[in-house]
Design a protein around this motif. Structure first.
Motif, PDB file in Angstrom:
ATOM      1  N   PHE A   1       0.663   5.859  -0.348  1.00  0.00           N
ATOM      2  CA  PHE A   1      -1.041   5.657   0.724  1.00  0.00           C
ATOM      3  C   PHE A   1       0.619   4.987   1.778  1.00  0.00           C
ATOM      4  O   PHE A   1       1.253   5.282   2.053  1.00  0.00           O
ATOM      5  N   LYS A   2      -0.131   6.329   2.719  1.00  0.00           N
ATOM      6  CA  LYS A   2       0.213   6.247   3.911  1.00  0.00           C
ATOM      7  C   LYS A   2      -0.836   5.621   4.780  1.00  0.00           C
ATOM      8  O   LYS A   2      -1.887   6.102   5.542  1.00  0.00           O
ATOM      9  N   THR A   3      -0.572   3.670   5.434  1.00  0.00           N
ATOM     10  CA  THR A   3      -1.635   3.122   6.267  1.00  0.00           C
ATOM     11  C   THR A   3      -1.317   3.487   7.422  1.00  0.00           C
ATOM     12  O   THR A   3      -0.149   4.180   7.906  1.00  0.00           O
ATOM     13  N   SER A   4      -2.926   3.840   8.250  1.00  0.00           N
ATOM     14  CA  SER A   4      -2.831   3.820   9.546  1.00  0.00           C
ATOM     15  C   SER A   4      -3.648   2.751  10.066  1.00  0.00           C
ATOM     16  O   SER A   4      -2.917   2.191  10.767  1.00  0.00           O
ATOM     17  N   LYS A   5      -4.444   1.766   9.200  1.00  0.00           N
ATOM     18  CA  LYS A   5      -5.337   0.950  10.169  1.00  0.00           C
ATOM     19  C   LYS A   5      -5.239  -0.769   8.600  1.00  0.00           C
ATOM     20  O   LYS A   5      -5.440  -0.099   7.872  1.00  0.00           O
ATOM     21  N   THR A   6      -4.745  -1.822   9.389  1.00  0.00           N
ATOM     22  CA  THR A   6      -5.837  -2.840   8.178  1.00  0.00           C
ATOM     23  C   THR A   6      -6.698  -3.854   8.612  1.00  0.00           C
ATOM     24  O   THR A   6      -6.529  -3.903  10.661  1.00  0.00           O
TER      25      THR A   6
ATOM     26  N   GLN B   1      -2.377  13.634   2.422  1.00  0.00           N
ATOM     27  CA  GLN B   1      -0.920  13.895   2.948  1.00  0.00           C
ATOM     28  C   GLN B   1      -0.391  15.371   2.633  1.00  0.00           C
ATOM     29  O   GLN B   1       0.386  15.843   3.561  1.00  0.00           O
TER      30      GLN B   1
ATOM     31  N   GLU C   1      -9.164  -4.453   3.689  1.00  0.00           N
ATOM     32  CA  GLU C   1      -9.284  -3.250   3.408  1.00  0.00           C
ATOM     33  C   GLU C   1      -8.073  -1.477   4.223  1.00  0.00           C
ATOM     34  O   GLU C   1      -7.940  -2.122   5.835  1.00  0.00           O
TER      35      GLU C   1
ATOM     36  N   LEU D   1      -7.637   0.822  -0.534  1.00  0.00           N
ATOM     37  CA  LEU D   1      -6.974   1.593   0.055  1.00  0.00           C
ATOM     38  C   LEU D   1      -7.636   3.230   0.289  1.00  0.00           C
ATOM     39  O   LEU D   1      -8.182   3.600  -0.668  1.00  0.00           O
TER      40      LEU D   1
ATOM     41  N   ALA E   1       0.511  -1.200   0.213  1.00  0.00           N
ATOM     42  CA  ALA E   1      -0.126  -0.264   0.318  1.00  0.00           C
ATOM     43  C   ALA E   1       1.106   1.130  -0.192  1.00  0.00           C
ATOM     44  O   ALA E   1       0.851   2.039  -0.375  1.00  0.00           O
TER      45      ALA E   1
ATOM     46  N   SER F   1      -6.779   1.209   5.806  1.00  0.00           N
ATOM     47  CA  SER F   1      -7.669   2.938   5.795  1.00  0.00           C
ATOM     48  C   SER F   1      -5.927   3.540   5.917  1.00  0.00           C
ATOM     49  O   SER F   1      -4.713   3.621   6.744  1.00  0.00           O
TER      50      SER F   1
ATOM     51  N   LEU G   1      -4.411   7.670   4.855  1.00  0.00           N
ATOM     52  CA  LEU G   1      -4.003   8.767   3.461  1.00  0.00           C
ATOM     53  C   LEU G   1      -3.755   8.868   2.388  1.00  0.00           C
ATOM     54  O   LEU G   1      -2.313   8.777   2.505  1.00  0.00           O
TER      55      LEU G   1
ATOM     56  N   LEU H   1      -6.265  -1.833  -5.380  1.00  0.00           N
ATOM     57  CA  LEU H   1      -4.743  -2.202  -5.228  1.00  0.00           C
ATOM     58  C   LEU H   1      -4.664  -3.731  -6.067  1.00  0.00           C
ATOM     59  O   LEU H   1      -5.817  -4.601  -5.787  1.00  0.00           O
TER      60      LEU H   1
END
Ligand SMILES: [Zn+2]
Ligand SMILES: [Zn+2]
Ligand SMILES: [Zn+2]
Ligand SMILES: [Zn+2]
Lengths: 171, 171
Positions: free
Chosen positions: A148-153, B165, B156, B119, A143, B158, B160, B130
């Motif tokens: 993209f900057k992942t924070s939660k999966t 960003q 899924e 994403l 990702a 989550s 930015l 993706l």
DNA sequence: TCAAGAATGTTATATTATATCCTTCCACAT
DNA sequence: ATGTGGAAGGATATAATATAACATTCTTGA
């Protein structure tokens, strides 16, 4: 001084007969310690909700918790009561939410916050939390490599648990 | 005879200014062909719902579709109308459901059925699909190596998106 | 002991999704 | 062309999940 961390619950037991009171008690004790360490208040209500979520190895709906909580009570609890407790438990990492089922399940290793990978049996609903740190990391990398900057999966895998596969082949 | 498959929509365009009518028209045309080939009926209603889902690169709720569908109509549509159309589109692989948002998004490469990896931008909600076949396969393998039999995967992510960003770092 | 904030109670309502039954439409065989 | 059966859609009602808003009680520490 070596305060060894309690061994991680073997989640595979979810599929086999076992003394489930051990699961519940272990979860409650662990939660108590974790909240103490973090200065969070595991109130009677929150503890009770956690216990109810842990009644099985299947995800439980908020309204199921609500019903169990209200059972035998003169005045039944209202939804916000349960949702607030669930939110607290989620924040503390003591339970996970299963989005595909709108339901909640106790976390089997709540000592460190983590994203879960869940194996959900479509037949019996038994749900096991998989320790898949590497897979999650790979996904994150995939990702993030797109900018993209992942924070939660969120990863939920549906299928058949070993027991239900056997039963299916028995027919 | 080499009936080459149309090139996959570059989903990264979701993040940048682009002629979105192209996305919509392409999706509708492709859907028409796919349904023809499968002997499925892409009725006017279903096509309209697909078009509405494709109005943006953000997941759309069923009731949003319902509202758009009813706009300007003498008699507004009822929920089952929309849910049935969405169910059809899901079955044909023309849209995906985003469980964490209770919402739906057009599939960017519906030619072959597949599990998506999404994403989801937490700020602008723009959602990109993706192509992560390898990651999905690894996850499946991890799951199945425990004796589980995977039928569906839901992933899924989550965070930015690149645009959001930048905006965040502008402050 | 008191004040401030956290937790819970209470009521109402929002949001998402499905059950059921009825009508209309369409493909196909007669 | 006409009838027929099943798929699609309309209409009504309701289920299931979740939150908003405000009142009350409890805890904690000054
Ligand atoms: Zn157990
Ligand atoms: Zn099972
Ligand atoms: Zn577009
Ligand atoms: Zn964004």
């Amino acid at each position: 001084m070596t305060t060894t961390v309690e061994p991680v619950l073997h989640e595979s037991r979810a599929y086999t007969a076992h003394d489930h009171t051990t699961c519940i008690n272990s979860a409650l004790e662990r939660a108590t310690v974790i909240c103490q360490e973090k200065g969070q208040r595991l109130t009677a209500l929150r503890k009770q909700v956690l216990e109810l979520v842990w009644q099985s190895h299947k995800p439980v709906g908020a309204y199921d918790v609500l019903a169990m909580l209200s059972k035998g009570q003169e005045r039944p609890a209202a939804p916000p009561t349960v949702y607030r407790a669930l939110d607290f438990l989620l924040e503390q990492g003591l339970i996970h939410r299963i989005a595909s089922l709108n339901a909640f399940i106790g976390c089997s290793c709540p000592d460190t916050p983590h994203a879960g990978v869940f194996l959900i049996c479509e037949k019996c609903r038994t749900t096991r939390e998989l320790d898949s740190h590497d897979n999650i990391q790979n996904l994150k990398n995939a990702a993030d490599s797109t900018g993209f900057k992942t924070s939660k999966t969120l990863i939920e895998i549906s299928g058949l648990c070993p027991c239900c596969q056997e039963e299916a082949s028995d027919e």
